[in-house]
Design a protein around this motif. Structure first.
Motif, PDB file in Angstrom:
ATOM      1  N   GLU A 234      62.022   6.961 -10.678  1.00  0.00           N
ATOM      2  CA  GLU A 234      61.235   7.274  -9.573  1.00  0.00           C
ATOM      3  C   GLU A 234      61.310   6.006  -8.457  1.00  0.00           C
ATOM      4  O   GLU A 234      61.444   6.148  -7.348  1.00  0.00           O
ATOM      5  N   VAL A 235      61.433   5.047  -9.304  1.00  0.00           N
ATOM      6  CA  VAL A 235      61.495   3.580  -8.304  1.00  0.00           C
ATOM      7  C   VAL A 235      62.652   3.915  -7.559  1.00  0.00           C
ATOM      8  O   VAL A 235      62.956   3.443  -6.467  1.00  0.00           O
TER       9      VAL A 235
ATOM     10  N   ALA B 134      75.931   4.166 -15.837  1.00  0.00           N
ATOM     11  CA  ALA B 134      76.689   5.371 -15.247  1.00  0.00           C
ATOM     12  C   ALA B 134      77.585   5.640 -16.643  1.00  0.00           C
ATOM     13  O   ALA B 134      77.604   6.794 -16.940  1.00  0.00           O
ATOM     14  N   ASP B 135      78.484   4.839 -16.799  1.00  0.00           N
ATOM     15  CA  ASP B 135      79.209   4.912 -18.083  1.00  0.00           C
ATOM     16  C   ASP B 135      79.761   6.578 -18.224  1.00  0.00           C
ATOM     17  O   ASP B 135      79.746   6.945 -19.235  1.00  0.00           O
ATOM     18  N   VAL B 136      80.659   6.735 -17.191  1.00  0.00           N
ATOM     19  CA  VAL B 136      81.367   7.950 -17.127  1.00  0.00           C
ATOM     20  C   VAL B 136      82.352   8.455 -18.117  1.00  0.00           C
ATOM     21  O   VAL B 136      82.233   9.525 -18.764  1.00  0.00           O
TER      22      VAL B 136
ATOM     23  N   ILE C 166      64.186   5.793 -17.791  1.00  0.00           N
ATOM     24  CA  ILE C 166      62.956   4.661 -17.402  1.00  0.00           C
ATOM     25  C   ILE C 166      63.571   3.301 -17.537  1.00  0.00           C
ATOM     26  O   ILE C 166      63.468   2.425 -16.649  1.00  0.00           O
ATOM     27  N   TYR C 167      64.453   2.947 -18.425  1.00  0.00           N
ATOM     28  CA  TYR C 167      64.848   1.488 -18.471  1.00  0.00           C
ATOM     29  C   TYR C 167      65.819   1.341 -17.470  1.00  0.00           C
ATOM     30  O   TYR C 167      66.536   2.071 -16.590  1.00  0.00           O
TER      31      TYR C 167
ATOM     32  N   ILE D  18      70.192   6.986 -11.270  1.00  0.00           N
ATOM     33  CA  ILE D  18      69.439   8.236 -11.404  1.00  0.00           C
ATOM     34  C   ILE D  18      70.495   9.409 -11.850  1.00  0.00           C
ATOM     35  O   ILE D  18      70.082  10.171 -12.942  1.00  0.00           O
ATOM     36  N   ARG D  19      71.475   9.453 -11.392  1.00  0.00           N
ATOM     37  CA  ARG D  19      72.260  10.792 -11.947  1.00  0.00           C
ATOM     38  C   ARG D  19      72.844  10.490 -13.295  1.00  0.00           C
ATOM     39  O   ARG D  19      72.821  11.540 -14.026  1.00  0.00           O
TER      40      ARG D  19
END
Length: 379
Positions: free
Chosen positions: A367-368, A253-255, A361-362, A320-321
């Motif tokens: 999708e997963v 995330a690392d906002v 991806i990483y 995801i986000r």
């Protein structure tokens, strides 16, 4: 839900800011501010500075040598580091492996491996993905078989890992290997710690589109690994794997660095004369809304933890986000830079754009992650 910081938390932020002002080397922050690629020496120098202060393991409890900070304090620490343009902390040892050692390791394993992680002296990399086993991690084929007998008994490891970030610089690798078979593909997997200097280990860098070799292939050819370098029970490594991935996805995330990147984008837009274009301001504003929404998600989780309630299991949502935001930020920065963004070196915005394409991806493809969220919500 109160998202405001308390007086004590604001004082903590001020203390961190003052410490960074006196301990963060100017040349390191200048390289980060300029978007230059950091060398191994740069990253390890900063890791050792934090380690000497006892802050490299910012999320560690006091019992394991950490500062014992709350989740809010860790968030404030990350914000101040980003604000000061401090180099990032590589997560493999302090953020990913260390919690696994604390949760599943024996006291002897904790005493052996945690101090080197906390000091920044020992570098780790992650051996999860394989050719044909990325998002479908349970299909991995690297095999560890028992050999020898008595005190000389060990694992003999054969196989290959790929996309292994910074393995060319690492001292050790934590690996998922197959030690047995069961009714489910997740069964029969064990979690091993392997010294990369062991005979039979070969690290081969993979040259990427930006000209750098950030990721690698790692080959194991009859590599001997002592049994006491297995974390957890044999064939029960999937529990370690899931525990580690939750920490990795939250770290992605690392906002704070996304907010710092947004400031950088705004500066470029002004310098390139794009700020007067309402269409460009709209694109930047929409990105800023997404970053603020992500920050609110993080603060909501921190608020739940601060209130003593159960933590919010939002690792998949954060991954995801955050990864999509990082890609969007890199894309707009490259477009705003115009001709200056051409991939003429590792510091060019286009080079960072290429590198950011992998974020979805990483750590488990998005999708997963969406499947995980759907199962949690819909059952």
């Amino acid at each position: 839900m109160d998202l405001n910081f308390s007086a004590e938390e604001r004082a903590f932020r001020a203390d961190i800011r003052a410490w960074l002002a006196s301990h963060l080397p100017d040349e390191l922050s200048a390289r980060v501010r300029a978007g230059q690629r950091l060398t191994r020496d740069d990253l390890q120098r900063w890791a050792r500075i934090l380690g000497a202060q006892g802050w490299l393991g910012a999320g560690w409890p006091v019992a394991f040598g950490g500062p014992g900070w709350s989740a809010v304090q860790r968030h404030l620490f990350d914000e101040e580091c980003a604000r000061a343009d401090a180099p990032p902390v590589l997560p493999f040892g302090p953020v990913m492996l260390a919690p696994v050692l604390m949760a599943f390791g024996t006291p002897a394993q904790q005493q052996r491996f945690l101090p080197g992680i906390a000091s920044g002296d020992v570098w780790w990399c992650q051996g999860y993905s394989e050719p044909g086993a990325g998002s479908d991690l349970a299909s991995l084929r690297t095999r560890a078989e028992r050999a020898g007998s008595g005190a000389a008994e060990h694992y003999r490891v054969n196989g290959q890992k790929t996309w292994t970030t910074l393995a060319q610089h690492a001292d050790w690798i934590f690996c998922l290997v197959r030690t047995g078979h069961g009714s489910k593909p997740q069964a029969g997997i064990s979690f091993l710690l392997i010294d990369l200097k062991s005979p039979g280990v070969t690290v081969r860098p993979i040259r990427l589109l930006d000209g750098e070799a950030e990721v690698n292939e790692v080959f194991f050819d009859d590599v001997q690994v002592p049994l006491d370098q297995r974390i957890g029970a044999e064939n029960q490594g999937w529990a370690c794997a899931k525990y580690l991935l939750a920490h990795e996805r939250t770290h992605i995330a690392d906002v704070p660095r996304a907010k710092r990147g947004l400031e950088h984008l705004k500066r470029i837009a002004r310098l390139e004369g794009l700020w007067d274009d309402s269409r460009w301001r709209d694109r930047i504003a929409l990105l800023e809304v997404d970053i603020v929404a992500l920050e609110m998600m993080v603060l909501r989780a921190l608020c739940a933890e601060r209130g003593g309630g159960p933590g919010l299991d939002i690792a998949a949502l954060l991954k995801i986000r955050a990864s999509e935001i990082q890609q969007h930020l890199a894309e707009l920065t490259m477009l705003a830079a115009g001709p200056q963004g051409l991939p003429c070196g590792p510091e060019a915005p286009a080079s960072r754009y290429f590198n950011q394409r992998k974020t979805t991806i990483y750590g488990g493809s998005n999708e997963v992650q969406r499947n995980i969220v759907a199962q949690a919500v819909l059952g």
